[in-house]
Design a protein around this motif. Structure first.
Motif, mmCIF file in Angstrom:
data_model
loop_
_atom_site.group_PDB
_atom_site.id
_atom_site.type_symbol
_atom_site.label_atom_id
_atom_site.label_comp_id
_atom_site.label_asym_id
_atom_site.label_seq_id
_atom_site.Cartn_x
_atom_site.Cartn_y
_atom_site.Cartn_z
ATOM 1 N N VAL A 80 0.836 -1.200 0.000
ATOM 2 C CA VAL A 80 0.000 0.000 0.000
ATOM 3 C C VAL A 80 0.874 1.254 0.000
ATOM 4 N N PHE A 81 1.949 1.239 0.768
ATOM 5 C CA PHE A 81 2.883 2.366 0.775
ATOM 6 C C PHE A 81 3.509 2.555 -0.606
ATOM 7 N N ALA A 82 3.877 1.445 -1.238
ATOM 8 C CA ALA A 82 4.488 1.541 -2.565
ATOM 9 C C ALA A 82 3.495 2.062 -3.594
ATOM 10 N N ALA A 83 2.233 1.654 -3.491
ATOM 11 C CA ALA A 83 1.229 2.149 -4.436
ATOM 12 C C ALA A 83 0.982 3.636 -4.268
ATOM 13 N N GLY A 84 1.083 4.138 -3.041
ATOM 14 C CA GLY A 84 0.887 5.562 -2.797
ATOM 15 C C GLY A 84 2.156 6.377 -2.828
ATOM 16 N N ALA A 85 3.302 5.771 -3.184
ATOM 17 C CA ALA A 85 4.598 6.470 -3.229
ATOM 18 C C ALA A 85 4.862 7.211 -1.918
ATOM 19 N N LEU A 86 4.603 6.531 -0.803
ATOM 20 C CA LEU A 86 4.751 7.124 0.523
ATOM 21 C C LEU A 86 6.099 6.750 1.104
ATOM 22 N N ASP A 87 6.870 7.771 1.446
ATOM 23 C CA ASP A 87 8.175 7.532 2.059
ATOM 24 C C ASP A 87 7.986 7.166 3.527
ATOM 25 N N TYR A 88 8.855 6.341 4.032
ATOM 26 C CA TYR A 88 8.720 5.868 5.407
ATOM 27 C C TYR A 88 10.085 5.639 6.019
ATOM 28 N N GLU A 89 10.078 5.605 7.342
ATOM 29 C CA GLU A 89 11.260 5.247 8.134
ATOM 30 C C GLU A 89 10.814 4.197 9.142
ATOM 31 N N ILE A 90 11.428 3.040 9.105
ATOM 32 C CA ILE A 90 10.991 1.916 9.936
ATOM 33 C C ILE A 90 11.984 1.697 11.078
ATOM 34 N N THR A 91 11.438 1.441 12.255
ATOM 35 C CA THR A 91 12.242 1.175 13.443
ATOM 36 C C THR A 91 11.798 -0.152 14.038
ATOM 37 N N LEU A 92 12.727 -1.101 14.114
ATOM 38 C CA LEU A 92 12.468 -2.399 14.726
ATOM 39 C C LEU A 92 12.970 -2.371 16.165
ATOM 40 N N VAL A 93 12.074 -2.577 17.108
ATOM 41 C CA VAL A 93 12.423 -2.551 18.532
ATOM 42 C C VAL A 93 12.357 -3.980 19.052
ATOM 43 N N ASN A 94 13.518 -4.538 19.359
ATOM 44 C CA ASN A 94 13.604 -5.914 19.848
ATOM 45 C C ASN A 94 14.625 -5.947 20.982
ATOM 46 N N GLU A 95 14.158 -5.656 22.178
ATOM 47 C CA GLU A 95 15.016 -5.625 23.349
ATOM 48 C C GLU A 95 14.700 -6.827 24.238
ATOM 49 N N THR A 96 15.702 -7.645 24.486
ATOM 50 C CA THR A 96 15.536 -8.824 25.336
ATOM 51 C C THR A 96 16.637 -8.872 26.372
ATOM 52 N N GLU A 97 16.403 -9.600 27.423
ATOM 53 C CA GLU A 97 17.411 -9.829 28.451
ATOM 54 C C GLU A 97 17.302 -11.269 28.940
ATOM 55 N N THR A 98 18.416 -11.793 29.407
ATOM 56 C CA THR A 98 18.468 -13.171 29.902
ATOM 57 C C THR A 98 18.758 -13.155 31.389
ATOM 58 N N GLU A 99 17.900 -13.788 32.141
ATOM 59 C CA GLU A 99 18.049 -13.858 33.595
ATOM 60 C C GLU A 99 17.844 -15.295 34.036
ATOM 61 N N ASN A 100 18.870 -15.860 34.670
ATOM 62 C CA ASN A 100 18.830 -17.256 35.134
ATOM 63 C C ASN A 100 18.547 -18.226 33.990
ATOM 64 N N GLY A 101 19.119 -17.929 32.824
ATOM 65 C CA GLY A 101 18.939 -18.800 31.677
ATOM 66 C C GLY A 101 17.623 -18.642 30.954
ATOM 67 N N VAL A 102 16.780 -17.689 31.375
ATOM 68 C CA VAL A 102 15.473 -17.474 30.755
ATOM 69 C C VAL A 102 15.506 -16.135 30.023
ATOM 70 N N GLU A 103 15.207 -16.159 28.730
ATOM 71 C CA GLU A 103 15.195 -14.945 27.921
ATOM 72 C C GLU A 103 13.789 -14.365 27.893
ATOM 73 N N ARG A 104 13.684 -13.076 28.122
ATOM 74 C CA ARG A 104 12.384 -12.424 28.109
ATOM 75 C C ARG A 104 12.492 -11.082 27.409
ATOM 76 N N VAL A 105 11.358 -10.572 26.958
ATOM 77 C CA VAL A 105 11.292 -9.328 26.196
ATOM 78 C C VAL A 105 11.160 -8.147 27.153
ATOM 79 N N ILE A 106 11.884 -7.071 26.857
ATOM 80 C CA ILE A 106 11.782 -5.838 27.623
ATOM 81 C C ILE A 106 10.851 -4.892 26.873
ATOM 82 N N ARG A 107 9.760 -4.516 27.503
ATOM 83 C CA ARG A 107 8.804 -3.602 26.892
ATOM 84 C C ARG A 107 9.162 -2.155 27.225
ATOM 85 N N GLY A 108 8.653 -1.241 26.419
ATOM 86 C CA GLY A 108 8.847 0.184 26.670
ATOM 87 C C GLY A 108 9.784 0.879 25.704
#
Length: 294
Positions: A84-112
């Motif tokens: 849809v963006f390509a059909a409308g010739a709309l410029d964009y800037e994309i930000t991927l937010v993927n923050e995780t941490e490992t505690e006691n061998g368990v990986e979890r996602v950090i929100r915010g």
């Protein structure tokens, strides 16, 4: 000829139903996507002036619930939104937010993360609006000092990566140009949408105080400079006298300090390059309106 048994009938009925539902879903998805592309295509035909800024949106992609990566969210973006963006010739800037941490061998996602990025963008716009006012010359001086510190940190980061002193052309290529207008926001996913709404609210009414970051240490300084001994914490008033008081009325000059000692004392009084300074924007804030993203 015998009729199919109950098990064969159930199997072929289930298989035919699944195939029918899959083909129906694929056909309807293609039809709706073509409809949205047709609606957006008129924006690509609009003409703008040579000095006008084309519209640009900021796309935020965060980790969906119960996942540890943005793979499914990126697939949703590429399959349903990007055409849809390509059909409308709309410029964009994309930000991927993927923050995780490992505690006691368990990986979890950090929100915010999206919340923080959106709030910082709006707060920076509010700060620049305050700096543009005629009565706030002090804020413009602080902004100049902040820009100088950021430029120096960018030069040091680039030098640490290239192992050579970068020139001005390399710094200009390294630095990302800011969009002159207000970028609207596209949030992909329910979690991202919640963080965007909270970030807009926090950025519109939150505190504007900002820290000047410390200098980024160079790799050569880390390897060649030994770690200095931690000086004793003394207040400025204790360091102010330059003479020593004797038992009588006579005053004798204090012992002359070496250059290293003088530098240590100056760092204690005024702060070294690694000291973080706070810029107080709140006392200049008049709660004026600022353009918010849609």
């Amino acid at each position: 000829q015998k009729l199919p048994g109950p098990k064969a009938t159930a199997f072929w009925t289930t298989a035919a139903t699944l195939v029918t539902v899959y083909r129906y879903n694929k056909r309807e998805s293609t039809r709706l996507l073509d409809e949205y592309k047709q609606r957006a295509s008129h924006a690509a035909l609009e003409t703008i002036g040579s000095l006008d800024t084309p519209r640009k949106v900021h796309v935020y992609v965060a980790v969906p619930m119960s996942e540890l990566g943005t793979r499914r969210a990126r697939q949703h973006w590429e399959k349903y939104i990007l055409p849809v963006f390509a059909a409308g010739a709309l410029d964009y800037e994309i930000t991927l937010v993927n923050e995780t941490e490992t505690e006691n061998g368990v990986e979890r996602v950090i929100r915010g993360g999206v919340h923080r990025l959106v709030a910082d963008e709006i707060k920076d716009r509010r700060r620049r609006q305050l700096e543009s006012e005629d009565d706030n010359e002090e804020l413009r001086l602080w902004r100049a000092a902040l820009d100088e510190r950021k430029t120096e940190n960018e030069r040091r980061e680039l030098k640490n990566k290239l192992d050579v002193e970068p020139g001005m052309s390399a710094l200009e290529l390294w630095k990302e140009k800011e969009y002159p207008g207000v970028m609207d926001i596209v949030a992909i996913g329910r979690e991202t949408w919640i963080e965007v709404v909270n970030g807009v609210s926090d950025g519109a009414v939150g505190s504007l105080n900002m820290e000047i970051p410390p200098l980024v240490p160079l790799d050569s300084e880390k390897s060649s400079t030994p770690e200095p001994a931690k000086p004793e914490q003394t207040s400025v008033s204790e360091q102010a006298p330059a003479t020593e008081q004797t038992s009588g009325s006579e005053q004798t000059p204090a012992t002359e300090l070496s250059p290293a000692s003088e530098q240590t004392n100056m760092d204690q009084i005024f702060g070294s390059d690694q000291t973080t300074h706070m810029i107080n924007y709140d006392r200049f804030d008049n709660h004026s309106m600022v353009a918010l993203p849609a």
